[in-house]
Design an enzyme around this catalytic site. Structure first.
Site, PDB file in Angstrom:
ATOM      1  N   GLU A 302      -7.217  -3.345   8.685  1.00  0.00           N
ATOM      2  CA  GLU A 302      -6.936  -2.847   7.344  1.00  0.00           C
ATOM      3  C   GLU A 302      -7.477  -3.777   6.256  1.00  0.00           C
ATOM      4  OE1 GLU A 302      -2.688  -2.025   7.405  1.00  0.00           O
ATOM      5  OE2 GLU A 302      -3.109  -0.034   8.231  1.00  0.00           O
ATOM      6  N   ASP A 381       1.479   3.930  14.437  1.00  0.00           N
ATOM      7  CA  ASP A 381       2.072   3.049  13.434  1.00  0.00           C
ATOM      8  C   ASP A 381       3.543   3.365  13.179  1.00  0.00           C
ATOM      9  OD1 ASP A 381       2.352   1.164  11.520  1.00  0.00           O
ATOM     10  OD2 ASP A 381       1.200   2.199   9.979  1.00  0.00           O
ATOM     11  N   GLU A 409       9.900   2.123   7.374  1.00  0.00           N
ATOM     12  CA  GLU A 409       8.721   2.614   6.654  1.00  0.00           C
ATOM     13  C   GLU A 409       8.505   4.124   6.817  1.00  0.00           C
ATOM     14  OE1 GLU A 409       5.110   0.549   7.612  1.00  0.00           O
ATOM     15  OE2 GLU A 409       3.877   1.954   6.486  1.00  0.00           O
TER      16      GLU A 409
END
Ligand code: GCW
Length: 694
Positions: A302, A381, A409
């Site tokens: 990322e 993820d 998240e």
């Protein structure tokens, strides 16, 4: 994701801290260590000894604090026998260390006979954990006789990673993916002067068994990079706070540090000047923090810098840092979260799920002994439901750690009740080689085929919020993480009961019942009203709320391929991306076949028509309707159930949970309506029960 300014789809503003009246309250919530939880030990005559290191002093201070509050007494003994000085009345609780007792490291033995409860510990850390074990047992520790039982952690590496920034990041805020306010470490661009909250945090963690903490975000920005050099004094101060609780401090570092901090022209791992720069950096750190744990690295991930820029691989990169740390006993946690985040949705050949395995499995055997490859539990993820990462079991000659995420998240931002241990218990007990083989917990704790220990790591969920975690029930996730890292066989039920007994020690028994009802099954409820059958990333901006097509044409990957006929990602070897073939047997075959693939992962591995019939006889589309209506309805029941404890728990806590449940009900209805409408509009198939679809 913040270091990739050209790719903005995922750079959505971080969530505001949970609302509900925290600002005016100076005091914060004691979480699972309220004074009242210490009443049973605090009433007793306690002997602790032999006097010695810092952790013994911690236990003595704990015992004094409890006995001063509740009328007991403490003697510090000079020998491991536990006898107090002449003239004292016999203690009812004796805690001693005895290195010759044949106990495993950090372990202890508890027993009770002839009116005396005894904790014999292998070492000072074991004494601390033994103390908290007795606290957890409460009055039961002083009732009937207890046959001796030995307790020791399944792994020596029980770690929390903080994604805290020193500077408030313009997009990600002070804590990346943090849903509980600001950082407890940093404020307004610097380490806090007052670290008393960190001290309490360390105490809470020690009570669960956590023994390693990384103190800054794996996305290492400019200011945070200097923790390794100019701000090393901050690390010293944090280590001083964590040390008395048996917790070693780690730092996330940037692979480009030799250039950005050292002024070198390269960060090539094979360059002698780069190697020397890291050796000197490690030397300085250990001179300041002798028990420093090591580095955490997110490289070529990322947008973070890494060895690829020099044509080197992840083993070259990890070993560079490992060799600098090795003389001091430090460890590199090298993350395997490596994938192409600049994809083109038109390209059907790239499958993010494959990426970590493709990069790392071929490197097995090349990593130094003090490298731990840190692997997220799923190949994508931290989704609510994804298959387990095959990387975890593909590297028997490598130390592999399991990375979990306590911060919610993708699981409701600590606004929705979501008992993560329900998910983690499945992960830890997964048997990668079928029923005859060991569990995933065995593999990462060093009891798998390769016998190498990597440990269990998770991303923390705390902030400076009054309740530490935004949603008070999210405390149970942090508690549950530490306890599961210590003993991966604990069940969600046991963890909820432990957490509730400690957190609400004097409460009316109805409180425990309601808390149990709300927490147990909450993972299934959330799964039911959000993305179905293992389809992933149907989330909106910031990863909260529905966004069915939000990622479908983004650079971060494509996740469902829905059209008028069907939905799901074909990851089979026969006709798809081949990801299913990364698993050992029997799973490679189980996932490959439509007949044997578990329904809950159907759309993760297969693209099927909406009319596809699941194992329970329902079609995919009817399953989506049923689970979404049921799941959303259950949130309304949860909100109603909470009203039963009004007046029975602290008013602020009651109100915080009440407000958040109202948000969960609202959000679940939004998910329900968007998902059912999407499936209806794409399939044209009506709900057999005729419920309202838009
Ligand atoms: O889950 C994703 C998050 C990023 C995070 C990244 C990672 C720290 O969206 O915010 O970056 O994973 O694990 O590195």
């Amino acid at each position: 994701m913040s270091t990739t300014p050209t790719t903005t789809s995922d750079q959505t503003a971080h969530a505001a801290p949970a609302a509900a009246g925290s600002a005016s309250l100076a005091e914060h919530h004691p979480a699972w260590l309220p004074d009242a939880a210490f009443a049973p030990v605090g009433r007793r005559a306690i002997a602790v000894g032999p006097d010695g290191g810092a952790l013994v002093a911690t236990v003595v201070a704990e015992a004094r604090r409890a006995t001063e509050r509740f009328g007991g007494s403490v003697v510090v003994t000079g020998s491991p026998t536990g006898d107090g000085p002449a003239g004292t009345t016999g203690p009812e609780l004796v805690l001693t260390t005895d290195a010759s007792a044949g106990l495993p490291p950090e372990g202890f033995r508890v027993s009770r006979a002839a009116g005396v409860t005894r904790v014999v510990a292998a070492d000072d850390a074991g004494l601390l954990y033994g103390w908290f074990d007795v606290v957890r047992r409460g009055e039961a520790a002083f009732a009937a006789d207890l046959a001796p039982t030995t307790h020791a952690p399944r792994t020596s590496l029980r770690m929390l990673d903080h994604w805290d920034n020193i500077d408030v990041h313009p997009v990600m805020g002070q804590v990346e993916r943090g849903y509980a306010g600001g950082s407890i470490f940093y404020e307004a661009g610097r380490l806090r002067d007052d670290l008393s909250r960190v001290h309490e945090y360390a105490r809470l963690l020690a009570a669960t068994g956590v023994n390693h903490v990384s103190v800054n975000n794996v996305n290492v920005h400019r200011t945070e990079a200097t923790l390794l050099t100019d701000r090393l004094g901050d690390v010293v101060r944090l280590a001083e706070v964590f040390r008395p609780w048996g917790i070693r401090v780690h730092l996330s570092v940037s692979f480009a540090a030799p250039m950005t901090l050292g002024g070198l022209p390269t960060s090539d791992p094979l360059d002698a000047a780069v190697q020397d720069w890291w050796v000197q950096a490690a030397r300085r750190v250990y001179a300041a923090v002798p028990d420093f744990g090591g580095f955490v690295v997110k490289a070529d991930s990322e947008g973070q810098p890494g060895p690829f820029a020099y044509g080197r691989d992840h083993a070259d990169g990890a070993n560079l840092l490992a060799r600098a740390l090795a003389p001091f006993g430090g460890v590199v946690h090298w993350r395997a979260f490596v994938y192409n985040h600049t994809q083109d949705w038109r390209d059907r050949s790239t499958d993010r799920a494959r990426a970590a395995y493709d990069h790392f499995a071929p490197l097995d055997g090349r990593f130094d002994d003090n490298v731990v490859v840190q692997v997220k539990h799923g190949p994508l993820d931290f989704q609510v439901r994804e298959a387990f990462s095959p990387v975890l079991v593909a590297m028997p000659r490598t130390r592999v750690a399991l990375e979990l995420q306590v911060t919610q998240e993708y699981t409701g931002h600590q606004k929705h009740v979501y008992l993560l241990p329900e998910e983690w218990a499945e992960i830890l007990s997964w048997r990668p080689w079928g029923e005859a083989g060991g569990t995933l917990a065995d593999v990462v704790t060093g009891h798998g085929p390769g016998g190498r220990e990597g440990g269990i790591v998770a991303v923390s969920n705390v902030g400076d919020d009054r309740f530490w975690t935004g949603h008070p029930f999210a405390q149970a996730n942090l508690y549950g993480f530490g306890r599961l890292a210590w003993d991966p066989t604990l069940t969600p039920e046991q963890l909820v009961d432990e957490w509730t007994a400690l957190t609400f020690p004097d409460a009316d028994p109805r409180v425990a019942e309601v808390v149990r009802d709300l927490l147990l099954g909450s993972r299934r409820t959330y799964e039911d009203y959000t993305a179905p059958l293992g389809v992933c990333f149907m989330v909106g901006p910031g990863h909260y709320g529905p966004g069915v097509d939000f990622y479908e044409y983004s650079a971060w990957g494509t996740y469902h391929f829905a059209d008028r006929d069907g939905i799901g990602v074909d990851r089979t070897v026969a006709t798809g991306t081949g990801f299913a073939g990364q698993y050992p047997q029997p799973w490679a075959s189980v996932y490959e076949s439509l007949d044997t693939c578990p329904d809950e992962l159907l759309l993760f591995f297969h693209h099927v028509p909406y009319s596809h019939v699941l194992h329970d006889g329902r079609t995919v589309v009817q399953h989506v309707y049923d689970t979404h209506f049921d799941g959303a309805a259950r949130t309304e029941e949860m909100a109603a159930r909470w009203r039963d404890v009004e007046g029975l728990v602290d008013g602020d806590l009651y109100e915080r949970v009440r407000l958040l449940l109202a948000e969960q009900v609202r959000s679940a209805a939004e998910w329900r309506d968007q998902l059912t409408t999407y499936f209806y509009r794409h399939s044209g198939v009506p709900d057999t029960h005729g419920r309202r679809i838009y």
